[in-house]
Write a protein that holds these residues in place. Sequence first.
Motif, PDB file in Angstrom:
ATOM      1  N   TYR A   1       0.884  -1.327   0.168  1.00 32.92           N
ATOM      2  CA  TYR A   1       0.285  -0.256   0.129  1.00 32.92           C
ATOM      3  C   TYR A   1       0.570   1.168   0.022  1.00 32.92           C
ATOM      4  N   ARG A   2       2.240   0.965   0.849  1.00 30.32           N
ATOM      5  CA  ARG A   2       2.553   2.471   1.230  1.00 30.32           C
ATOM      6  C   ARG A   2       3.639   2.288  -0.549  1.00 30.32           C
TER       7      ARG A   2
ATOM      8  N   LEU B   1       0.799   4.133  -2.610  1.00 29.66           N
ATOM      9  CA  LEU B   1       0.658   5.771  -2.725  1.00 29.66           C
ATOM     10  C   LEU B   1       1.761   6.423  -3.091  1.00 29.66           C
TER      11      LEU B   1
ATOM     12  N   THR C   1       1.297   9.749  -6.348  1.00 27.02           N
ATOM     13  CA  THR C   1       1.172  11.173  -5.856  1.00 27.02           C
ATOM     14  C   THR C   1       2.926  10.837  -6.664  1.00 27.02           C
TER      15      THR C   1
ATOM     16  N   MET D   1      -6.061   6.286  -3.780  1.00 32.02           N
ATOM     17  CA  MET D   1      -4.959   7.266  -2.828  1.00 32.02           C
ATOM     18  C   MET D   1      -5.960   6.675  -2.233  1.00 32.02           C
TER      19      MET D   1
ATOM     20  N   CYS E   1      -5.431   3.384  -0.788  1.00 31.65           N
ATOM     21  CA  CYS E   1      -4.043   2.769   0.132  1.00 31.65           C
ATOM     22  C   CYS E   1      -3.709   3.347   1.050  1.00 31.65           C
ATOM     23  N   ALA E   2      -3.798   5.266   1.356  1.00 28.13           N
ATOM     24  CA  ALA E   2      -3.872   5.263   2.900  1.00 28.13           C
ATOM     25  C   ALA E   2      -4.421   5.304   3.766  1.00 28.13           C
TER      26      ALA E   2
ATOM     27  N   THR F   1      -4.661  11.173   5.350  1.00 30.94           N
ATOM     28  CA  THR F   1      -4.628  11.081   4.492  1.00 30.94           C
ATOM     29  C   THR F   1      -4.873  10.099   3.405  1.00 30.94           C
TER      30      THR F   1
ATOM     31  N   TYR G   1      -7.766  12.291   0.682  1.00 29.62           N
ATOM     32  CA  TYR G   1      -8.147  11.646  -0.498  1.00 29.62           C
ATOM     33  C   TYR G   1      -8.930  12.183  -0.692  1.00 29.62           C
TER      34      TYR G   1
END
Length: 415
Positions: free
Chosen positions: A335-336, A339, A343, A355, A358-359, A367, A371
């Motif tokens: 996930y990181r 993102l 981005t 996004m 994912c956050a 975050t 989004y």
Amino acid sequence: MGEPEDDQKTLQSASAARGEQAKAPGIPRLLVIPPLDASHLADAQDLEIARSLVTDLTLTLCRSHFYEVVAPFTASQIKAGTDDRDTVPADYVVRTELVMCHKPLPYSVLTIEVQAGGTGESIYSSEVELRSGTLLSLHYSLCAVLVDQICGQIGTREILKYRRTGAASAYVHYLLAMKRSERSDLTSLLRAQKSLTRSVQLSPDFVPALSQLARTKTLEWLERGSADRSLLSEAMHLAQRANRYDPTDSGSLREIGHSALYLHNLDAALSHYEAAEALAPNHADLLADQADVLTHLSRHEDAEAKISRALSLNPLAPDDYYWIGGAVSFFRGRYREALGRLTAMRSPGLALRLMAACAIMDNNVETATFYRERALERDPSFTVDKWTSLYPEPNSVDTAHYLDALRLAGFATRS
């Protein structure tokens, strides 16, 4: 009986007339003149290499849908001093010449100059050193670079000519649409469509314009988020029409695959992308599209290989690469990383929902909220159920994974 000189003028006029009648409307015609040995001192092998390079240059241009190219046989008949602008009509003339340089040791140089056919104005010039030992290994890549440079200069001049006169050919309308390459919102998409539609009206068999018009129809459908799939059917029809004009064109096959994806025909989408890749194996855009359909087919490791390759070939990539890459990383549970890819987008648009997902899966509530709010500002009517009704669902586990993430990020299930 007419004089021989009069007969020659008549033949030249007839030749020019035949060329003008057969010329496709709105598509620039190029004449590439084979190299002459201006110094008569060049090495015979260098002259053969120069001729081979210019032949490849001509044939590469012939494979382009952006120009008509006078056939090499006709071009080879033009001798030094012939006024080819009269006998062989062309919008642009590519002149090549072999000359000798003597610093510090003698070697041959191929000079290349592109002139406007009507005025003789020089719009591009270049030189290539013909050192046999190194040139042969670079022959084809060098040819591709020269073609890109020539096409770029001609495209720039066509746009400038349009700005001066207001008269736009099919090619210029295509260039105007392609300059709006991001197409990150509905307004820019519709503006590009207008230019592409005019291009096709002026030249109905202009394959690049048909393919790009098909793409804008699919992107318009994505932007509108409508259950009505008529735009997708229209995109499919345009792409198939382009493919009928040229079955070996990878661009039209790509757009058939693109529309098939959202018409929920994933197998057809993948097969058309693979057929396109066979024709253009190093085309980064095709690799990115393949990663997209492989993600929908839950073949996530294969998708990662494709998008990684695409990004290596196109490191300063357009937004859709990062959107596809983010989706690939999301479904691989990274996930990181997802993102981070997302981005990198200049205008995330529809990707804002992913996004947020994912956050939240990375336990970053603040975050995710940011989004989600941006996504709903853009599309206040969005719900999880709406997404489910629009997009392909080949794998219920992957679908549940994404929909659960959207709900966790705070998106409403239904309106």
